[in-house]
Design a protein around this motif. Structure first.
Motif, PDB file in Angstrom:
ATOM      1  N   MET A   1       0.823  -1.167   0.000  1.00  0.00           N
ATOM      2  CA  MET A   1       0.000   0.000   0.000  1.00  0.00           C
ATOM      3  C   MET A   1       0.883   1.251   0.000  1.00  0.00           C
ATOM      4  SD  MET A   1      -2.793   1.291   2.790  1.00  0.00           S
ATOM      5  CE  MET A   1      -1.612   1.361   4.090  1.00  0.00           C
ATOM      6  N   LEU A   2       1.942   1.253   0.799  1.00  0.00           N
ATOM      7  CA  LEU A   2       2.802   2.434   0.863  1.00  0.00           C
ATOM      8  C   LEU A   2       3.488   2.688  -0.474  1.00  0.00           C
ATOM      9  CD1 LEU A   2       4.285   2.015   4.450  1.00  0.00           C
ATOM     10  CD2 LEU A   2       2.390   3.474   3.698  1.00  0.00           C
ATOM     11  N   THR A   3       3.864   1.619  -1.169  1.00  0.00           N
ATOM     12  CA  THR A   3       4.465   1.778  -2.489  1.00  0.00           C
ATOM     13  C   THR A   3       3.456   2.391  -3.449  1.00  0.00           C
ATOM     14  OG1 THR A   3       5.937  -0.093  -2.115  1.00  0.00           O
ATOM     15  CG2 THR A   3       5.568   0.565  -4.403  1.00  0.00           C
ATOM     16  N   ALA A   4       2.229   1.936  -3.396  1.00  0.00           N
ATOM     17  CA  ALA A   4       1.182   2.507  -4.251  1.00  0.00           C
ATOM     18  C   ALA A   4       0.997   3.989  -3.944  1.00  0.00           C
ATOM     19  CB  ALA A   4      -0.130   1.761  -4.065  1.00  0.00           C
ATOM     20  N   ILE A  48      -6.063   0.978   6.923  1.00  0.00           N
ATOM     21  CA  ILE A  48      -5.817   1.269   5.509  1.00  0.00           C
ATOM     22  C   ILE A  48      -6.562   2.542   5.095  1.00  0.00           C
ATOM     23  CG2 ILE A  48      -6.344   0.472   3.155  1.00  0.00           C
ATOM     24  CD1 ILE A  48      -5.706  -2.388   4.218  1.00  0.00           C
ATOM     25  N   CYS A  49      -7.836   2.634   5.461  1.00  0.00           N
ATOM     26  CA  CYS A  49      -8.634   3.811   5.096  1.00  0.00           C
ATOM     27  C   CYS A  49      -8.026   5.078   5.676  1.00  0.00           C
ATOM     28  CB  CYS A  49     -10.075   3.645   5.562  1.00  0.00           C
ATOM     29  SG  CYS A  49     -10.976   2.360   4.665  1.00  0.00           S
ATOM     30  N   GLU A  50      -7.653   5.059   6.938  1.00  0.00           N
ATOM     31  CA  GLU A  50      -7.061   6.233   7.587  1.00  0.00           C
ATOM     32  C   GLU A  50      -5.751   6.632   6.916  1.00  0.00           C
ATOM     33  OE1 GLU A  50      -6.683   5.179  11.698  1.00  0.00           O
ATOM     34  OE2 GLU A  50      -8.859   5.132  12.002  1.00  0.00           O
ATOM     35  N   THR A  51      -4.913   5.657   6.611  1.00  0.00           N
ATOM     36  CA  THR A  51      -3.617   5.927   5.985  1.00  0.00           C
ATOM     37  C   THR A  51      -3.785   6.553   4.605  1.00  0.00           C
ATOM     38  OG1 THR A  51      -2.607   4.103   7.206  1.00  0.00           O
ATOM     39  CG2 THR A  51      -1.446   4.863   5.234  1.00  0.00           C
ATOM     40  N   VAL A  52      -4.698   6.009   3.818  1.00  0.00           N
ATOM     41  CA  VAL A  52      -4.905   6.512   2.457  1.00  0.00           C
ATOM     42  C   VAL A  52      -5.510   7.924   2.489  1.00  0.00           C
ATOM     43  CG1 VAL A  52      -6.140   6.074   0.301  1.00  0.00           C
ATOM     44  CG2 VAL A  52      -5.026   4.192   1.482  1.00  0.00           C
TER      45      VAL A  52
END
Length: 74
Positions: A1-4, A48-52
């Motif tokens: 996810m971080l790479t994306a 995931i939602c919070e990070t994005v």
């Protein structure tokens, strides 16, 4: 996810993998893998939602996010 997120796409779709316990050849049914815990799955989805969103994306629908600022400026 971080790479994306580092690639800054205009749109992200992030789906949860649904594992069917009774599927033919299921590694869960065969005892090779433990079934995912529902509470852990929910916690990871929220993370995931919070990070994005913190990375500058708007969350719309269940699995979709769009960039809130343009990728390229003209």
């Amino acid at each position: 996810m971080l790479t994306a997120l580092e690639l800054r796409p205009e749109h992200l779709s992030i789906y949860l993998l649904e594992v069917k316990r009774d599927s033919t050849g299921s590694c869960i049914r065969n005892g090779q893998v433990q079934a995912p815990d529902d509470d852990l799955t929910a916690t990871l989805y929220e993370h995931i939602c919070e990070t994005v969103v913190k990375a500058g994306y708007e969350h719309y629908e269940i699995s979709n996010f769009r960039a809130t600022r343009p990728l390229f400026t003209t």
